[in-house]
Design a protein around this motif. Sequence first.
Motif, PDB file in Angstrom:
ATOM      1  N   ALA A  63      -5.450   8.995  -0.716  1.00 31.59           N
ATOM      2  CA  ALA A  63      -5.120   7.775  -0.983  1.00 31.59           C
ATOM      3  C   ALA A  63      -4.984   6.782   0.292  1.00 31.59           C
ATOM      4  CB  ALA A  63      -3.433   7.607  -1.451  1.00 31.59           C
ATOM      5  N   SER A  64      -4.715   7.562   1.486  1.00 32.17           N
ATOM      6  CA  SER A  64      -4.783   6.697   2.691  1.00 32.17           C
ATOM      7  C   SER A  64      -5.899   6.218   3.179  1.00 32.17           C
ATOM      8  CB  SER A  64      -3.994   7.600   3.980  1.00 32.17           C
ATOM      9  OG  SER A  64      -2.894   8.213   3.460  1.00 32.17           O
ATOM     10  N   ARG A  65      -6.716   7.197   2.764  1.00 35.87           N
ATOM     11  CA  ARG A  65      -8.234   6.755   3.191  1.00 35.87           C
ATOM     12  C   ARG A  65      -8.772   5.677   2.421  1.00 35.87           C
ATOM     13  NH1 ARG A  65     -11.339  12.750   3.637  1.00 35.87           N
ATOM     14  NH2 ARG A  65      -9.961  13.556   5.268  1.00 35.87           N
ATOM     15  N   LYS A  66      -8.542   5.583   1.161  1.00 37.19           N
ATOM     16  CA  LYS A  66      -8.935   4.765   0.319  1.00 37.19           C
ATOM     17  C   LYS A  66      -8.275   3.214   0.519  1.00 37.19           C
ATOM     18  CE  LYS A  66     -11.740   4.459  -3.145  1.00 37.19           C
ATOM     19  NZ  LYS A  66     -13.325   4.494  -2.897  1.00 37.19           N
TER      20      LYS A  66
ATOM     21  N   SER B  33       1.031  -1.147   0.030  1.00 36.88           N
ATOM     22  CA  SER B  33      -0.070   0.023  -0.047  1.00 36.88           C
ATOM     23  C   SER B  33       1.122   1.240  -0.062  1.00 36.88           C
ATOM     24  CB  SER B  33      -0.817   0.035   1.214  1.00 36.88           C
ATOM     25  OG  SER B  33      -0.037   0.260   2.376  1.00 36.88           O
ATOM     26  N   SER B  34       2.076   1.149  -0.612  1.00 37.92           N
ATOM     27  CA  SER B  34       2.946   2.370  -0.817  1.00 37.92           C
ATOM     28  C   SER B  34       2.502   3.659  -1.308  1.00 37.92           C
ATOM     29  CB  SER B  34       4.359   1.933  -1.154  1.00 37.92           C
ATOM     30  OG  SER B  34       4.280   1.569  -2.524  1.00 37.92           O
ATOM     31  N   CYS B  35       1.558   3.537  -2.491  1.00 39.83           N
ATOM     32  CA  CYS B  35       1.168   4.756  -3.075  1.00 39.83           C
ATOM     33  C   CYS B  35      -0.253   4.731  -3.205  1.00 39.83           C
ATOM     34  CB  CYS B  35       1.902   4.975  -4.291  1.00 39.83           C
ATOM     35  SG  CYS B  35       1.545   6.489  -5.151  1.00 39.83           S
ATOM     36  N   ASP B  36      -0.701   4.421  -4.496  1.00 37.17           N
ATOM     37  CA  ASP B  36      -2.390   4.569  -4.900  1.00 37.17           C
ATOM     38  C   ASP B  36      -2.830   3.163  -5.397  1.00 37.17           C
ATOM     39  OD1 ASP B  36      -0.684   4.518  -7.156  1.00 37.17           O
ATOM     40  OD2 ASP B  36      -2.234   5.941  -8.164  1.00 37.17           O
ATOM     41  N   GLU B  37      -2.293   1.937  -4.986  1.00 37.10           N
ATOM     42  CA  GLU B  37      -2.682   0.699  -5.303  1.00 37.10           C
ATOM     43  C   GLU B  37      -2.710  -0.051  -3.744  1.00 37.10           C
ATOM     44  OE1 GLU B  37      -2.147   1.446  -9.447  1.00 37.10           O
ATOM     45  OE2 GLU B  37      -0.521   1.644  -8.108  1.00 37.10           O
ATOM     46  N   THR B  38      -4.098  -0.509  -3.349  1.00 38.41           N
ATOM     47  CA  THR B  38      -4.008  -1.321  -2.590  1.00 38.41           C
ATOM     48  C   THR B  38      -4.163  -2.772  -2.945  1.00 38.41           C
ATOM     49  OG1 THR B  38      -5.848   0.334  -1.478  1.00 38.41           O
ATOM     50  CG2 THR B  38      -5.294  -1.638  -0.178  1.00 38.41           C
ATOM     51  N   ALA B  39      -2.963  -3.562  -2.286  1.00 35.83           N
ATOM     52  CA  ALA B  39      -2.885  -4.969  -2.999  1.00 35.83           C
ATOM     53  C   ALA B  39      -2.549  -5.718  -1.968  1.00 35.83           C
ATOM     54  CB  ALA B  39      -1.801  -4.797  -3.962  1.00 35.83           C
TER      55      ALA B  39
ATOM     56  N   GLY C  94       9.672  -6.964  14.455  1.00 30.61           N
ATOM     57  CA  GLY C  94       8.838  -7.057  15.443  1.00 30.61           C
ATOM     58  C   GLY C  94       7.596  -6.153  15.424  1.00 30.61           C
ATOM     59  N   LEU C  95       6.739  -6.230  16.379  1.00 30.06           N
ATOM     60  CA  LEU C  95       5.266  -5.444  16.181  1.00 30.06           C
ATOM     61  C   LEU C  95       5.602  -3.920  16.357  1.00 30.06           C
ATOM     62  CD1 LEU C  95       3.033  -7.719  18.196  1.00 30.06           C
ATOM     63  CD2 LEU C  95       3.100  -7.439  15.996  1.00 30.06           C
ATOM     64  N   ASP C  96       6.971  -3.753  16.468  1.00 29.31           N
ATOM     65  CA  ASP C  96       7.381  -2.231  16.573  1.00 29.31           C
ATOM     66  C   ASP C  96       7.785  -1.844  14.953  1.00 29.31           C
ATOM     67  OD1 ASP C  96       9.582  -3.777  16.158  1.00 29.31           O
ATOM     68  OD2 ASP C  96      10.973  -2.498  17.515  1.00 29.31           O
ATOM     69  N   LEU C  97       7.601  -2.432  14.193  1.00 25.32           N
ATOM     70  CA  LEU C  97       7.687  -2.325  12.732  1.00 25.32           C
ATOM     71  C   LEU C  97       7.101  -1.000  12.101  1.00 25.32           C
ATOM     72  CD1 LEU C  97       9.034  -3.129   9.756  1.00 25.32           C
ATOM     73  CD2 LEU C  97       6.965  -4.206   9.356  1.00 25.32           C
ATOM     74  N   ASN C  98       7.706   0.103  11.716  1.00 25.18           N
ATOM     75  CA  ASN C  98       7.028   1.228  11.387  1.00 25.18           C
ATOM     76  C   ASN C  98       7.348   1.414   9.835  1.00 25.18           C
ATOM     77  OD1 ASN C  98       5.655   3.512  11.735  1.00 25.18           O
ATOM     78  ND2 ASN C  98       6.879   4.399  13.205  1.00 25.18           N
ATOM     79  N   ALA C  99       6.505   2.615   9.250  1.00 24.07           N
ATOM     80  CA  ALA C  99       6.697   2.845   8.153  1.00 24.07           C
ATOM     81  C   ALA C  99       7.997   4.011   7.873  1.00 24.07           C
ATOM     82  CB  ALA C  99       5.318   3.847   7.536  1.00 24.07           C
ATOM     83  N   VAL C 100       8.600   3.619   6.879  1.00 22.96           N
ATOM     84  CA  VAL C 100       9.997   4.496   6.564  1.00 22.96           C
ATOM     85  C   VAL C 100       9.673   5.065   5.249  1.00 22.96           C
ATOM     86  CG1 VAL C 100      12.491   4.663   6.800  1.00 22.96           C
ATOM     87  CG2 VAL C 100      11.029   2.952   8.237  1.00 22.96           C
ATOM     88  N   PRO C 101       9.294   6.348   4.986  1.00 23.59           N
ATOM     89  CA  PRO C 101       8.902   6.776   3.620  1.00 23.59           C
ATOM     90  C   PRO C 101       9.856   7.108   2.848  1.00 23.59           C
ATOM     91  CG  PRO C 101       8.373   8.368   5.543  1.00 23.59           C
ATOM     92  CD  PRO C 101       8.571   7.139   6.202  1.00 23.59           C
TER      93      PRO C 101
ATOM     94  N   LEU D 195       4.738   6.752   0.349  1.00 21.51           N
ATOM     95  CA  LEU D 195       3.842   7.919   1.196  1.00 21.51           C
ATOM     96  C   LEU D 195       3.489   7.511   2.469  1.00 21.51           C
ATOM     97  CD1 LEU D 195       1.290   8.766  -1.887  1.00 21.51           C
ATOM     98  CD2 LEU D 195       3.046   9.933  -1.046  1.00 21.51           C
ATOM     99  N   VAL D 196       3.827   8.152   3.440  1.00 22.46           N
ATOM    100  CA  VAL D 196       3.912   7.697   4.838  1.00 22.46           C
ATOM    101  C   VAL D 196       2.459   7.281   5.427  1.00 22.46           C
ATOM    102  CG1 VAL D 196       3.584  10.036   5.987  1.00 22.46           C
ATOM    103  CG2 VAL D 196       4.488   8.075   7.546  1.00 22.46           C
ATOM    104  N   GLY D 197       1.295   7.966   5.074  1.00 23.17           N
ATOM    105  CA  GLY D 197      -0.072   7.724   5.219  1.00 23.17           C
ATOM    106  C   GLY D 197      -0.386   6.169   4.729  1.00 23.17           C
ATOM    107  N   ALA D 198      -0.034   6.247   3.442  1.00 21.94           N
ATOM    108  CA  ALA D 198      -0.393   4.947   2.712  1.00 21.94           C
ATOM    109  C   ALA D 198       0.345   3.799   3.126  1.00 21.94           C
ATOM    110  CB  ALA D 198      -0.101   5.058   1.202  1.00 21.94           C
ATOM    111  N   LEU D 199       1.448   3.775   3.496  1.00 24.31           N
ATOM    112  CA  LEU D 199       2.448   2.840   3.875  1.00 24.31           C
ATOM    113  C   LEU D 199       1.935   2.215   5.463  1.00 24.31           C
ATOM    114  CD1 LEU D 199       5.982   3.939   3.379  1.00 24.31           C
ATOM    115  CD2 LEU D 199       5.130   1.970   2.568  1.00 24.31           C
TER     116      LEU D 199
END
Length: 341
Positions: free
Chosen positions: A52-55, A13-19, A327-334, A89-93
């Motif tokens: 993108a994030s909302r979608k 989900s890094s940009c505008d495709e949810t896959a 781990g469950l601390d994995l975070n998005a790194v834009p 995109l951070v929100g998408a990721l």
Amino acid sequence: MSEQEVKILAIESSCDETAAAVVVNGRDVRSNVISSQIALHTLYGGVVPEIASRKHIEKINQVIAQALNDAGETLDTIDAIAVTYGPGLVGALLVGVAEAKAIAYAKNLPLIGVHHIEGHISANYIENKDLEPPFLCLVVSGGHTHLVRVKDYGVYEILGRTRDDAAGEAFDKVARAIGLGYPGGPKIEKVSHEGNPHAIQFPKPKVADGPYDFSFSGLKSAVLNYLNSCQMKGEEIVQADVAASFQNSVIEVLVANAMRAIDEYGMERFAIAGGVASNQTLRGAMEEACRQKGVKFYHPSPILCTDNAAMIGAAGYYDYMAGKRDGLDLNAVPNLKLGER
């Protein structure tokens, strides 16, 4: 362990495709579901991160349910979860990462964070069963232009990268300037078939201190200057010629850098990846250049060039086999760099 099946549920989900996809042993794709947002963002002439994030939030459970259903699997028969955690995109990721962590926690499954570009490179493994490292790969997409030496699964050396605009970004900006709209890549390629690629001499940018690096902002500026000059002089602008000449300049630079690296490193296999890799003119030029050098050329199908989860499942499998776990601390790194963890 290689004898048994390792089933990975992959999320992108890094940009505008949810896959979402189910991939077995890195190369056998049992399902590959993509929900595209292109129509939505076309209204704005480009990707709007907030939309993108909302979608993604709306679609993510649906695509995962469909991917599992298409593959005839359930969360109880999956061995691990792989998810893109950067760059993007951070929100998408964050939508994909949060979903993957929730499933991993609820089902007590291994979690593997996958680098998006590593995913693009790994798309080549899916349809080319004979492809194994080492090989050279050119990653060309909306956000990236990388020339990468793949030394082993998960082991990369970046030989060159863009200093400014990525190739796909330049396509989008030029398409907008000549009135083609979004998404630029496919539209420029289509119009180029009707134009003369040698009608206008646009520069073929080289980077003095980086023989494998790319720079497309000067080329983009040259196109804009040409358009302005025509308008000021009242000269006709032939859209197809501008598109074809611009595309030709981009392709010549990509091919020249790739072939130089093939020679220097003595590579016998060369692959392309990323959204721009679905451009048939680029593909044809690379194939011909490789043929002349006796180098084997690989490329994914167009559906595996754009952002998809099957490629994340392929990359995730090799990370899994190498013992990488998050781990469950994995975070998005834009702004994640290739080879970083």
